[in-house]
Design a protein around this motif. Sequence first.
Motif, PDB file in Angstrom:
ATOM      1  N   GLY A   1       0.814  -1.213   0.000  1.00  0.00           N
ATOM      2  CA  GLY A   1       0.000   0.000   0.000  1.00  0.00           C
ATOM      3  C   GLY A   1       0.844   1.257   0.000  1.00  0.00           C
ATOM      4  N   LEU A   2       1.930   1.247   0.781  1.00  0.00           N
ATOM      5  CA  LEU A   2       2.839   2.392   0.808  1.00  0.00           C
ATOM      6  C   LEU A   2       3.450   2.608  -0.576  1.00  0.00           C
ATOM      7  CD1 LEU A   2       5.557   2.969   3.544  1.00  0.00           C
ATOM      8  CD2 LEU A   2       5.926   3.557   1.168  1.00  0.00           C
ATOM      9  N   HIS A   3       3.930   1.520  -1.179  1.00  0.00           N
ATOM     10  CA  HIS A   3       4.563   1.641  -2.494  1.00  0.00           C
ATOM     11  C   HIS A   3       3.584   2.125  -3.551  1.00  0.00           C
ATOM     12  CE1 HIS A   3       7.996  -1.379  -1.408  1.00  0.00           C
ATOM     13  NE2 HIS A   3       8.155  -0.196  -0.862  1.00  0.00           N
ATOM     14  N   ASP A   4       2.376   1.593  -3.528  1.00  0.00           N
ATOM     15  CA  ASP A   4       1.388   2.012  -4.525  1.00  0.00           C
ATOM     16  C   ASP A   4       1.078   3.502  -4.380  1.00  0.00           C
ATOM     17  OD1 ASP A   4       1.314  -0.561  -5.471  1.00  0.00           O
ATOM     18  OD2 ASP A   4      -0.634  -1.059  -4.599  1.00  0.00           O
ATOM     19  N   ALA A   5       0.990   3.965  -3.125  1.00  0.00           N
ATOM     20  CA  ALA A   5       0.694   5.382  -2.890  1.00  0.00           C
ATOM     21  C   ALA A   5       1.868   6.277  -3.279  1.00  0.00           C
ATOM     22  CB  ALA A   5       0.326   5.603  -1.417  1.00  0.00           C
ATOM     23  N   ALA A   6       3.096   5.750  -3.183  1.00  0.00           N
ATOM     24  CA  ALA A   6       4.289   6.553  -3.472  1.00  0.00           C
ATOM     25  C   ALA A   6       4.729   6.472  -4.925  1.00  0.00           C
ATOM     26  CB  ALA A   6       5.440   6.101  -2.573  1.00  0.00           C
ATOM     27  N   ALA A   7       4.057   5.643  -5.718  1.00  0.00           N
ATOM     28  CA  ALA A   7       4.509   5.404  -7.090  1.00  0.00           C
ATOM     29  C   ALA A   7       4.494   6.661  -7.947  1.00  0.00           C
ATOM     30  CB  ALA A   7       3.667   4.316  -7.737  1.00  0.00           C
ATOM     31  N   ASP A   8       3.550   7.575  -7.681  1.00  0.00           N
ATOM     32  CA  ASP A   8       3.476   8.794  -8.492  1.00  0.00           C
ATOM     33  C   ASP A   8       3.905  10.031  -7.696  1.00  0.00           C
ATOM     34  OD1 ASP A   8       1.321   8.878  -6.778  1.00  0.00           O
ATOM     35  OD2 ASP A   8      -0.147   9.431  -8.303  1.00  0.00           O
ATOM     36  N   PHE A   9       4.779   9.824  -6.706  1.00  0.00           N
ATOM     37  CA  PHE A   9       5.322  10.958  -5.954  1.00  0.00           C
ATOM     38  C   PHE A   9       6.037  11.906  -6.913  1.00  0.00           C
ATOM     39  CE2 PHE A   9       9.003  12.821  -3.719  1.00  0.00           C
ATOM     40  CZ  PHE A   9       8.342  13.531  -2.722  1.00  0.00           C
ATOM     41  N   PRO A  10       5.734  13.217  -6.838  1.00  0.00           N
ATOM     42  CA  PRO A  10       6.350  14.178  -7.764  1.00  0.00           C
ATOM     43  C   PRO A  10       7.772  14.553  -7.331  1.00  0.00           C
ATOM     44  CG  PRO A  10       4.805  15.307  -6.310  1.00  0.00           C
ATOM     45  CD  PRO A  10       4.703  13.837  -5.977  1.00  0.00           C
ATOM     46  N   HIS A  11       8.756  13.939  -7.944  1.00  0.00           N
ATOM     47  CA  HIS A  11      10.153  14.203  -7.595  1.00  0.00           C
ATOM     48  C   HIS A  11      10.560  15.612  -8.028  1.00  0.00           C
ATOM     49  CE1 HIS A  11      10.926  10.007  -6.487  1.00  0.00           C
ATOM     50  NE2 HIS A  11      10.155   9.680  -7.512  1.00  0.00           N
ATOM     51  N   ARG A  12      11.489  16.187  -7.269  1.00  0.00           N
ATOM     52  CA  ARG A  12      12.019  17.511  -7.581  1.00  0.00           C
ATOM     53  C   ARG A  12      13.539  17.450  -7.678  1.00  0.00           C
ATOM     54  NH1 ARG A  12       8.841  21.373  -3.191  1.00  0.00           N
ATOM     55  NH2 ARG A  12       6.712  21.093  -4.002  1.00  0.00           N
ATOM     56  N   PRO A  13      14.151  18.291  -8.484  1.00  0.00           N
ATOM     57  CA  PRO A  13      15.616  18.284  -8.588  1.00  0.00           C
ATOM     58  C   PRO A  13      16.317  18.590  -7.270  1.00  0.00           C
ATOM     59  CG  PRO A  13      14.640  19.514 -10.400  1.00  0.00           C
ATOM     60  CD  PRO A  13      13.529  19.231  -9.435  1.00  0.00           C
ATOM     61  N   ASP A  14      15.641  19.340  -6.383  1.00  0.00           N
ATOM     62  CA  ASP A  14      16.283  19.715  -5.124  1.00  0.00           C
ATOM     63  C   ASP A  14      15.955  18.763  -3.983  1.00  0.00           C
ATOM     64  OD1 ASP A  14      13.621  20.442  -4.993  1.00  0.00           O
ATOM     65  OD2 ASP A  14      13.978  22.355  -3.973  1.00  0.00           O
ATOM     66  N   ASP A  15      15.316  17.639  -4.279  1.00  0.00           N
ATOM     67  CA  ASP A  15      15.049  16.659  -3.239  1.00  0.00           C
ATOM     68  C   ASP A  15      16.362  16.141  -2.646  1.00  0.00           C
ATOM     69  OD1 ASP A  15      12.277  16.540  -3.068  1.00  0.00           O
ATOM     70  OD2 ASP A  15      12.099  15.094  -4.706  1.00  0.00           O
ATOM     71  N   VAL A  16      16.361  15.952  -1.333  1.00  0.00           N
ATOM     72  CA  VAL A  16      17.509  15.390  -0.628  1.00  0.00           C
ATOM     73  C   VAL A  16      17.030  14.157   0.130  1.00  0.00           C
ATOM     74  CG1 VAL A  16      19.237  15.774   1.181  1.00  0.00           C
ATOM     75  CG2 VAL A  16      18.617  17.636  -0.367  1.00  0.00           C
TER      76      VAL A  16
END
Length: 255
Positions: free
Chosen positions: A93-108
């Motif tokens: 469930g966690l993975h399915d919810a995180a699959a479309d997380f909007p990544h950013r270039p400044d993510d750390v």
Amino acid sequence: MQEETEFVGGVNHVVRHDDTVTRPAGPWTPSVHRLLDHLRAQGFTGAPRALGISEDGNEETVSYIDGEVGHYPLPAHARSDDALRAAARLLRGLHDAAADFPHRPDDVWMLPSREPVEVVCHGDAATYNCVFRNGLPVAFIDFDTAHPGPRLWDASYTAYRFVPLHAPGADEGTLPLPEQARRLRLFADAYGLSAEHRALLPATVAERLTALVDFMTTRAAAGNLAFARHLADGHHRRYLADAEYITAHADQLAD
């Protein structure tokens, strides 16, 4: 009157104030909070809610999740087949919810991204970072080690801890090889792993443990006292012994 509880263990100093938890923050905390917000927006309730970061950036506040954390020595309910299956479904469930997380270039992130990036991994979805209620896992906590990566990379460590896949003589407890294989199958079924991923699972567990030792060694060398203590206590030797054991029995575990 507020209820305050101090939690000591692992690598962080954590304090609960009623229904909130204050923890040390790191450079990765803003990205982790964006992840927690995203999980909540996707309807995933098996994680804390992000409530804020202090002005100096040194502390974060998240919601407290009521229940029992699976610390060692584990109670019997944490070793049940039902708990194992529930943990696998919770991770899915966690993975399915995180699959479309909007990544950013400044993510750390604390841990480096791994290819192929399919989800944002929890990074340490183990019994000691799992909240149980009525004998079953209901949430994962401590998302400091979250990082982009493949589903199998995350699932391998959760399987390692929940099956468990320890070599004989482990202080955390172990099981006969046929029982480990049976419970590994339960985990794979509950998560919904493909045939390809099932075949790769034992080797991925071993690789994941070796990477964990490399991470511990690097952090200790950089001056992290908690990881230096883990090395002094010999935790790395347990992980390497387990990796060797899993590699030696990969065919039986993958069958």
